[in-house]
Design a protein around this motif. Structure first.
Motif, mmCIF file in Angstrom:
data_model
loop_
_atom_site.group_PDB
_atom_site.id
_atom_site.type_symbol
_atom_site.label_atom_id
_atom_site.label_comp_id
_atom_site.label_asym_id
_atom_site.label_seq_id
_atom_site.Cartn_x
_atom_site.Cartn_y
_atom_site.Cartn_z
ATOM 1 N N LEU A 94 0.824 -1.206 0.000
ATOM 2 C CA LEU A 94 0.000 0.000 0.000
ATOM 3 C C LEU A 94 0.859 1.257 0.000
ATOM 4 C CD1 LEU A 94 -2.852 -1.039 2.466
ATOM 5 C CD2 LEU A 94 -3.130 -0.440 0.055
ATOM 6 N N GLN A 95 1.946 1.229 0.735
ATOM 7 C CA GLN A 95 2.853 2.382 0.766
ATOM 8 C C GLN A 95 3.518 2.587 -0.594
ATOM 9 O OE1 GLN A 95 5.182 1.081 4.155
ATOM 10 N NE2 GLN A 95 4.042 2.384 5.576
ATOM 11 N N MET A 96 3.833 1.507 -1.278
ATOM 12 C CA MET A 96 4.391 1.609 -2.632
ATOM 13 C C MET A 96 3.385 2.233 -3.592
ATOM 14 S SD MET A 96 6.296 -2.126 -2.856
ATOM 15 C CE MET A 96 6.756 -1.961 -4.602
ATOM 16 N N LEU A 97 2.122 1.812 -3.472
ATOM 17 C CA LEU A 97 1.071 2.356 -4.335
ATOM 18 C C LEU A 97 0.826 3.833 -4.014
ATOM 19 C CD1 LEU A 97 -1.267 -0.744 -4.220
ATOM 20 C CD2 LEU A 97 -0.311 0.219 -6.310
ATOM 21 N N ASN A 98 0.821 4.176 -2.726
ATOM 22 C CA ASN A 98 0.663 5.578 -2.335
ATOM 23 C C ASN A 98 1.805 6.438 -2.869
ATOM 24 O OD1 ASN A 98 -0.840 5.321 1.032
ATOM 25 N ND2 ASN A 98 -1.746 5.181 -0.997
ATOM 26 N N GLY A 104 -4.544 6.569 -4.419
ATOM 27 C CA GLY A 104 -5.267 6.990 -3.227
ATOM 28 C C GLY A 104 -5.155 8.466 -2.918
ATOM 29 N N ARG A 105 -4.368 9.192 -3.692
ATOM 30 C CA ARG A 105 -4.130 10.610 -3.419
ATOM 31 C C ARG A 105 -5.008 11.486 -4.306
ATOM 32 N NH1 ARG A 105 -0.312 10.760 0.229
ATOM 33 N NH2 ARG A 105 1.261 9.095 0.326
ATOM 34 N N ALA A 106 -5.525 12.532 -3.725
ATOM 35 C CA ALA A 106 -6.441 13.432 -4.422
ATOM 36 C C ALA A 106 -5.784 14.034 -5.656
ATOM 37 C CB ALA A 106 -6.894 14.545 -3.476
ATOM 38 N N GLY A 107 -6.553 14.095 -6.734
ATOM 39 C CA GLY A 107 -6.099 14.747 -7.956
ATOM 40 C C GLY A 107 -5.303 13.884 -8.905
ATOM 41 N N THR A 108 -4.979 12.651 -8.502
ATOM 42 C CA THR A 108 -4.165 11.784 -9.374
ATOM 43 C C THR A 108 -5.033 10.931 -10.299
ATOM 44 O OG1 THR A 108 -4.122 9.939 -7.801
ATOM 45 C CG2 THR A 108 -2.391 11.623 -7.583
#
Length: 348
Positions: A183-187, A192-196
């Motif tokens: 999950l940290q790699m994907l983040n 999961g981040r706004a605007g992406t």
């Protein structure tokens, strides 16, 4: 990672479990179709095919206790490139916009990346049901986050809890730690981040013989805990009721919880959930090209209504858009409480 015993005769199991659900126990539990009939909705009909869900194989690097696919490292069922091409041919001439790739671990299919890129060429929205730990399982999977991003894939991943003990008890030793790393790699690349525009959704399944709590409340709790403890963000949490089939049915029977669990599902029957169950707008495709109303019916080998196209080789979208849905006792799982689907609650 601990391994559970993987079934050696899947077809025999599906037949035996269906007998348990429909024959040996039905006298104790009202037939699901009677509940639907009382609403004036029997036969339950499809509302159109919006989602093309494809099981590309049952091979998986995990052996989860609740898995309704009975997936595991020893499963040999795998979709061939030829069958994938048949899927592509069907999609190319259809109005279906969303393709949902599942398994097992779909990434373990040797033609997975080719398949994804070919689907993407058709402009379809792609969902991949990634178990997260596959990203760390082998070096050849380490770049999966970048591959997902390059193809704008929506990632849906199971995470039974924001605690290690509960997750590992359900999915195997070390799963929680690897899931957090993935999950940290994907983040880190924007998921999961706004605007992406990069969507990562998590899936919660109860660990015992009970129904999931409120999806909305659970999502708030997950987001708070994962952000505070690990700096992890995600888009949505899907709370999915465990279906009384496959390994979960085995668990219910072996622990003496079957009747109590079925009674809970029946008592929680929600008429509002019936009209939104996923089988009404989904077609489920097995690794060998057969067609089912949903992924759960697929695991019980309940193909779409006879008389319609039951295989990709004779695919008829118009007929499937208007088909009658095959209903059995396990369908109570999709209509209990807020309802349940591959996209979470359906009646909230």
């Amino acid at each position: 990672m601990k391994s559970l015993k993987v079934l050696q005769n899947p077809l025999a199991q599906s037949e035996n479990q269906l007998a348990i659900l429909e024959n040996q126990r039905e006298h104790k539990h009202a037939p699901f179709k009677d509940k639907v009939a009382a609403l004036g909705m029997f036969p339950l009909q499809a509302s159109g095919v919006d989602i093309f869900q494809i099981n590309v194989g049952k091979m998986c690097n995990q052996v989860c206790k609740h898995c309704h696919v009975d997936a595991g490292p020893d499963r040999k069922e795998i979709m061939t490139r030829q069958m994938m091409q048949l899927c592509l041919d069907v999609l190319a001439v259809s109005t279906i916009k969303t393709v949902d790739l599942t398994g097992g671990a779909p990434e373990m299919n040797p033609d997975f990346r080719w398949f994804v890129t070919e689907i993407k060429k058709q402009g379809k929205h792609i969902i991949v049901r990634c178990n997260l730990t596959i990203i760390l399982a082998n070096k050849r999977y380490h770049d999966l986050p970048e591959f997902f991003k390059a193809n704008q894939i929506e990632v849906v991943s199971s995470l039974p809890s924001f605690t290690q003990d509960r997750t590992d008890r359900q999915r195997g030793d070390g799963v929680f730690e690897d899931s957090i790393k993935a999950l940290q790699m994907l983040n880190a690349i924007g998921y999961g981040r706004a605007g992406t525009g990069l969507i990562i959704n998590l899936v919660y399944n109860p660990a015992g013989a009970f129904l999931p709590p409120s999806q909305q409340a659970l999502e708030i709790e997950f987001k708070t805990e994962l952000a505070n403890k690990f700096g992890i963000v995600f888009n949505n949490l899907f709370a999915i009721t465990n279906m009384p089939i496959s390994r979960y049915l085995d668990y219910l029977l072996s622990t003496g919880n079957y009747d109590k669990y079925m009674e809970k599902l029946i008592a929680a029957f929600n008429p509002a959930a019936v009209k939104n169950v996923m089988c009404r707008n989904t077609i489920s495709v097995s690794w060998d090209g057969f067609l089912y109303d949903c992924d759960f019916n697929q695991m019980l080998d309940l193909k779409v209504t006879p008389g319609h196209s039951q295989h990709l080789s004779s695919f008829d979208l118009d007929a499937l858009n208007n088909r009658n849905i095959i209903l059995k006792q396990h369908c109570y799982g999709c209509t209990a409480g807020a309802g349940s689907s591959c996209g979470g609650a359906v009646a909230e």
